[in-house]
Design a protein around this motif. Structure first.
Motif, short mmCIF file in Angstrom:
data_model
loop_
_atom_site.label_atom_id
_atom_site.label_comp_id
_atom_site.label_asym_id
_atom_site.label_seq_id
_atom_site.Cartn_x
_atom_site.Cartn_y
_atom_site.Cartn_z
N VAL A 10 0.89 -1.21 -0.05
CA VAL A 10 -0.34 0.02 0.02
C VAL A 10 0.82 1.31 0.04
N SER A 11 2.08 1.19 0.37
CA SER A 11 3.03 2.28 0.49
C SER A 11 3.42 2.79 -0.83
N PRO A 12 3.32 3.97 -1.34
CA PRO A 12 3.78 4.57 -2.48
C PRO A 12 5.14 4.37 -2.72
N PRO A 13 5.95 4.96 -1.77
CA PRO A 13 7.46 4.81 -2.04
C PRO A 13 7.92 3.50 -2.04
N ALA A 14 7.55 2.43 -1.23
CA ALA A 14 7.64 0.97 -1.46
C ALA A 14 7.31 0.35 -2.72
N LEU A 37 0.40 -0.25 12.23
CA LEU A 37 0.90 -0.56 13.65
C LEU A 37 1.92 -0.80 13.89
N ARG A 38 2.57 0.66 13.61
CA ARG A 38 4.12 0.67 13.80
C ARG A 38 4.98 -0.49 13.87
N GLU A 39 4.79 -1.12 13.06
CA GLU A 39 5.69 -2.25 13.30
C GLU A 39 7.26 -2.02 12.69
N GLN A 40 7.31 -0.66 12.32
CA GLN A 40 8.84 -0.65 11.98
C GLN A 40 9.40 0.21 13.18
N ASP A 41 8.83 -0.02 14.34
CA ASP A 41 9.19 0.68 15.58
C ASP A 41 10.08 -0.03 16.55
N ARG A 52 12.29 5.36 10.78
CA ARG A 52 11.18 4.81 10.78
C ARG A 52 10.28 4.67 10.01
N THR A 53 10.61 4.67 8.76
CA THR A 53 9.70 4.73 7.43
C THR A 53 9.88 3.56 6.80
N ILE A 54 9.09 3.13 5.60
CA ILE A 54 9.22 2.17 4.75
C ILE A 54 8.91 2.58 3.63
N PRO A 55 9.65 2.23 2.36
CA PRO A 55 10.62 1.21 2.46
C PRO A 55 11.97 1.54 3.20
N PHE A 56 12.38 0.25 3.66
CA PHE A 56 14.20 0.35 3.96
C PHE A 56 14.48 -0.92 3.51
N GLY A 65 17.64 3.58 4.01
CA GLY A 65 16.14 3.97 4.16
C GLY A 65 15.95 5.11 2.87
N ASP A 66 14.83 5.35 2.50
CA ASP A 66 14.50 6.25 1.64
C ASP A 66 14.24 5.57 0.34
N SER A 67 13.05 5.61 -0.13
CA SER A 67 13.07 4.88 -1.68
C SER A 67 14.12 5.27 -2.35
N HIS A 68 14.13 6.84 -2.50
CA HIS A 68 14.92 7.31 -3.71
C HIS A 68 16.39 6.96 -3.53
N ALA A 69 16.89 6.85 -2.32
CA ALA A 69 18.46 6.29 -2.32
C ALA A 69 18.40 4.86 -2.40
N LEU A 108 6.66 16.53 -3.50
CA LEU A 108 5.18 16.11 -3.70
C LEU A 108 4.90 15.03 -2.52
N PHE A 109 5.54 14.15 -2.26
CA PHE A 109 5.15 12.96 -1.28
C PHE A 109 4.86 13.47 0.09
N PRO A 110 5.75 14.61 0.57
CA PRO A 110 5.32 15.38 1.74
C PRO A 110 3.90 15.86 1.56
N LEU A 112 1.37 14.73 0.11
CA LEU A 112 0.55 13.53 0.18
C LEU A 112 0.46 12.97 1.89
N ARG A 113 1.40 13.00 2.32
CA ARG A 113 1.98 12.61 3.76
C ARG A 113 1.09 13.60 4.61
N SER A 114 0.92 14.81 4.23
CA SER A 114 0.05 15.73 5.12
C SER A 114 -1.43 15.41 5.19
N1 LIG Z 1 10.94 9.90 1.68
C1 LIG Z 1 10.52 8.36 2.10
C2 LIG Z 1 9.28 8.37 2.64
C3 LIG Z 1 8.99 7.12 3.47
C4 LIG Z 1 7.73 7.11 4.16
O1 LIG Z 1 7.05 8.25 4.92
N2 LIG Z 1 6.80 6.08 4.01
C5 LIG Z 1 5.50 6.02 5.00
C6 LIG Z 1 4.63 4.80 4.64
S1 LIG Z 1 4.07 5.40 2.87
C7 LIG Z 1 5.75 5.60 6.31
O2 LIG Z 1 6.72 4.65 6.58
N3 LIG Z 1 5.31 6.31 7.34
C8 LIG Z 1 5.60 5.70 8.59
C9 LIG Z 1 6.08 7.35 9.55
O3 LIG Z 1 6.41 8.34 8.75
O4 LIG Z 1 6.14 7.18 10.63
C10 LIG Z 1 10.96 7.38 1.04
O5 LIG Z 1 10.71 7.79 -0.10
O6 LIG Z 1 11.18 6.30 1.42
#
Ligand SMILES: N[C@@H](CCC(=O)N[C@@H](CS)C(=O)NCC(=O)O)C(=O)O
Length: 230
Positions: A10-14, A37-41, A52-56, A65-69, A108-110, A112-114
């Motif tokens: 479901v995660s766009p960057p993933a 469920l904060r499974e990344q924590d 603490r984000t996906i993907p990594f 971490g970070d999809s672009h990297a 752009l993604f921020p 959406l994140r907002s």
């Molecule tokens: N810039 C990061 C953004 C990753 C991101 O924010 N992923 C969201 C899921 S779509 C996430 O893990 N959110 C949990 C959080 O921010 O704590 C990337 O491109 O990987």
């Protein structure tokens, strides 16, 4: 040993990382994470990815971490000559692709994140006017980026398109592109969405993401109405 990608469909960057990995023919291990469920924590996950984000990614102890990297790393490590169109050697083309990747990451993604954060946090019932203005501003910039090329950085598809299409798939679902205002963006969106790799890896996750955001907004509205009646 193959790298492990921590992700959720479901995660766009993933999904951007999954598409690029598939094109590069990488047989990666998948580790499913539910960010709601904060499974990344967990301590182990935080050590691997302090953001603490996906993907990594964990490539045999090398964590990123970070999809672009991650996309750039995977391209560097696994890209073959036939993949050079994704990130060509030409310095200006590369710089333009980098700029579009940073644009997705930092602009752009921020935006959406907002929308995502207060929706999943139980607060947002509909997209606010200022959120819409910011999203539209993103569409305006993309329309301008598409003024001279068919794709975001070149006349062929590159890493930039695979990154931005995942963010745009959700944004378009919650705030549709007006094709009169942004004809080039609409054409690009349809064109990239029709690519086989997008239909295979991006489509279902994007639809689920849009549906879940709308459902959460509905539930938030019901809960807030209930509270206001008490
Ligand atoms: N810039 C990061 C953004 C990753 C991101 O924010 N992923 C969201 C899921 S779509 C996430 O893990 N959110 C949990 C959080 O921010 O704590 C990337 O491109 O990987």
């Amino acid at each position: 040993m193959s790298p492990t990608i921590y992700k959720n469909n479901v995660s766009p960057p993933a999904r951007a990382v999954m598409m690029v990995a598939e094109i590069l023919g990488i047989k990666y291990n998948s580790f499913e994470i539910n960010p709601l469920l904060r499974e990344q924590d967990t301590p182990d996950m935080i050590k691997k990815n302090p953001m603490r984000t996906i993907p990594f990614m964990d490539d045999n102890g090398y964590c990123l971490g970070d999809s672009h990297a991650i996309m750039l790393y995977l391209f560097d490590k696994y890209g073959k000559p036939e993949h050079s169109y994704l990130y060509p050697m030409d310095k200006r083309k590369r710089a333009t692709i980098n700029q579009r990747l940073f644009f997705d990451c930092g602009v752009l993604f921020p935006r959406l994140r907002s929308v995502m954060a207060p929706t999943y946090g139980g607060k947002l019932t509909e997209i606010s006017r200022s959120m819409k203005i910011n999203i539209e501003d993103g569409y305006r910039m993309l329309e301008a980026y598409l003024s001279d090329t068919l794709y975001l950085a070149d006349n062929v598809i590159t890493l930039a398109d695979f990154s931005v299409i995942t963010t745009m798939s959700t944004l378009h679902g919650i705030h549709p592109i007006d094709s009169n205002k942004y004809p080039k963006l609409m054409k690009w969106f349809s064109n990239v969405s029709e690519q086989e790799i997008c239909k295979k890896i991006n489509k279902t996750g994007a639809e689920e993401h849009v549906a879940s955001l709308k459902k959460f907004m509905e539930t938030n509205k019901l809960n807030q109405n209930k509270k206001s009646k008490i």
